[in-house]
Design a protein around this motif. Structure first.
Motif, PDB file in Angstrom:
ATOM      1  N   GLU A  76       0.842  -1.183  -0.017  1.00 48.33           N
ATOM      2  CA  GLU A  76      -0.007  -0.060  -0.006  1.00 48.33           C
ATOM      3  C   GLU A  76       0.870   1.261  -0.230  1.00 48.33           C
ATOM      4  OE1 GLU A  76      -3.908  -1.477   2.175  1.00 48.33           O
ATOM      5  OE2 GLU A  76      -2.499  -0.636   3.506  1.00 48.33           O
ATOM      6  N   ALA A  77       2.114   1.277   0.923  1.00 50.23           N
ATOM      7  CA  ALA A  77       2.746   2.478   0.845  1.00 50.23           C
ATOM      8  C   ALA A  77       3.381   2.379  -0.711  1.00 50.23           C
ATOM      9  CB  ALA A  77       3.931   2.328   1.896  1.00 50.23           C
ATOM     10  N   SER A  78       3.822   1.418  -0.853  1.00 47.89           N
ATOM     11  CA  SER A  78       4.492   1.562  -2.442  1.00 47.89           C
ATOM     12  C   SER A  78       3.721   1.936  -3.536  1.00 47.89           C
ATOM     13  CB  SER A  78       4.953   0.217  -2.907  1.00 47.89           C
ATOM     14  OG  SER A  78       6.015  -0.293  -2.188  1.00 47.89           O
ATOM     15  N   VAL A  79       2.363   1.738  -3.435  1.00 43.17           N
ATOM     16  CA  VAL A  79       1.431   2.426  -4.366  1.00 43.17           C
ATOM     17  C   VAL A  79       1.287   3.941  -4.093  1.00 43.17           C
ATOM     18  CG1 VAL A  79      -1.107   2.576  -4.890  1.00 43.17           C
ATOM     19  CG2 VAL A  79       0.038   0.293  -4.471  1.00 43.17           C
ATOM     20  N   ILE A  80       1.448   4.392  -2.871  1.00 43.56           N
ATOM     21  CA  ILE A  80       1.208   5.666  -2.461  1.00 43.56           C
ATOM     22  C   ILE A  80       2.182   6.524  -3.132  1.00 43.56           C
ATOM     23  CG2 ILE A  80       1.126   7.434  -0.671  1.00 43.56           C
ATOM     24  CD1 ILE A  80      -0.591   5.453   0.938  1.00 43.56           C
ATOM     25  N   ASN A  81       3.380   5.969  -2.856  1.00 39.29           N
ATOM     26  CA  ASN A  81       4.638   6.453  -3.449  1.00 39.29           C
ATOM     27  C   ASN A  81       4.685   6.794  -4.762  1.00 39.29           C
ATOM     28  OD1 ASN A  81       7.371   7.618  -2.650  1.00 39.29           O
ATOM     29  ND2 ASN A  81       8.083   5.888  -3.999  1.00 39.29           N
ATOM     30  N   ALA A  82       4.270   5.471  -5.448  1.00 40.45           N
ATOM     31  CA  ALA A  82       4.347   5.525  -7.052  1.00 40.45           C
ATOM     32  C   ALA A  82       3.133   6.362  -7.392  1.00 40.45           C
ATOM     33  CB  ALA A  82       4.064   4.182  -7.684  1.00 40.45           C
TER      34      ALA A  82
END
Length: 387
Positions: free
Chosen positions: A115-121
């Motif tokens: 989920e954090a990776s999605v937000i960052n991307a």
């Protein structure tokens, strides 16, 4: 010499006289009619009779379920005892859940990272989009950012799938009853390491609320069965079959009657027979899967002739009766039996309605003997016959 001749003449005369008297006495006795033996006789009649044939049968529960583990682990608890009745959804076994709970926690953590990776991307893509629109940078960098965003979303979906899988495995640590039924032997006890690859199940669960009783009909019996009941198809004929009895191994009759409801799709080439199923209700659980018995199937006969069993005699595997002609002369008549009960035989060949036979005392009678019939009645046993 003259006296001697006289004596011999007198003696011969006396001998001839005695012989003549004895001959006359014998002739008088032979001329005196001997009384005829008085024997009870029955006159046979024809009527409709149902014969019952017992077919060896195997008894199976409506559901026999093997309870097997779907994950590896040690059995923490056993919640049931052998032979106990359980209901669908009731907990039977508990496998140590700690490894699978940790797998779930790891999957949840992986989802948070995704989920954090999605937000960052997403942030990176949003930052590049106005720069591309204002032609500060080329759209190449934005395309890379969008691809990175799509990869992050895919990893999030993978993590969610991992969570679902971990939850399923965790749920498998609790083994519940899939149906109502009785527990069999408990092959694995508390503390035993079990797994899906084990050759033996943890136990077996039998739903015996209804029993399926399987038996076989020969080809001839199958033909007779089809001719017995009306209908254009086998299914229609099956619906016309009356209820059947289940005879247990001790010759007692099961309290519930059953219904024939299935014929196999083909004959067994090895035995030349077809498998038939009858279903019986067993709500009290009086019978269990694996019991043995016999299915008693009825077959109706029109214009059937019955004879008393006491009026027959068996000689070299053949059955005979003493029949009377119009002059009350006896003749030993062989008959073929189609069925029997404790008191009667159903005659297939050898006798017809109206024939007279000796009712009892046949052991003292002889072929060709003339008798005096008594108790002349019509015999028509109303009870059914058992083959």
């Amino acid at each position: 010499m003259g006296k001697l001749l006289l004596f011999r003449f007198v003696g011969a005369s006396i001998y001839l006289s005695v012989a003549f008297l004895m001959g006359c006495s014998s002739q008088e006795k032979s001329q005196t009619a001997q009384p005829l033996a008085s024997v009870p006789v029955v006159s046979l009649s024809a009527g409709q009779v149902t014969t019952y044939h017992d077919y060896p049968a195997s008894i199976e529960a409506v559901a026999n379920v093997q309870i097997r583990p779907q994950v590896n682990g040690y059995i923490d608890r056993v919640f049931v005892d052998e032979g106990a009745f359980v209901r669908k959804g009731q907990t039977l076994f508990k496998i140590n859940e700690l490894p699978y709970r940790e797998q779930l926690n790891a999957a949840i953590a992986g989802m948070h990272f995704a989920e954090a990776s999605v937000i960052n991307a997403q942030i990176e893509a949003d930052k590049l989009k106005p720069l591309v629109e204002n032609k500060v940078i080329s759209d190449y960098q934005l395309k890379i950012a969008d691809a990175t965003l799509q990869m992050a979303k895919a990893r999030l979906e993978q993590s969610q799938t991992a969570i679902a899988s971990a939850k399923i495995n965790l749920g498998y640590t609790t083994i519940e009853a899939p149906v109502n039924g009785y527990i069999g032997r408990l092959a694995k006890k508390q503390g035993t390491l079990v797994g899906p690859s084990d050759p033996a199940p943890l136990t077996e669960l039998s739903d015996v609320s209804q029993l399926h009783v399987y038996f076989s009909l020969s080809e001839q019996d199958f033909i007779n069965f089809k001719a017995q009941y009306p209908g254009n198809s086998l299914g229609e004929k099956i619906r016309q079959v009356p209820e059947v009895d289940l005879v247990l191994s001790d010759e007692s009759i099961f309290i519930q009657k059953g219904k024939v409801d299935m014929f196999d799709g083909q004959f067994d080439k090895n035995t030349g027979s077809i498998t038939v199923r009858a279903s019986f209700r067993n709500q009290q659980g009086l019978l269990r899967s694996g019991n043995t018995g016999k299915v008693r199937l009825g077959l109706s006969h029109r214009d059937a002739v019955l004879v008393p069993a006491a009026a027959t005699i068996e000689i070299q595997d053949k059955v005979f009766v003493f029949a009377l002609d119009k002059k009350n002369k006896l003749s030993r008549q062989a008959i073929r039996i189609a069925g029997k009960s404790g008191t009667s035989y159903l005659v297939k060949e050898g006798l017809k309605a109206g024939d007279r036979i000796v009712m009892s005392g046949i052991d003292h009678l002889q072929e060709g003997q003339t008798i005096q019939p008594e108790m002349l009645v019509t015999y028509n046993n109303p009870r059914s016959a058992l083959k």
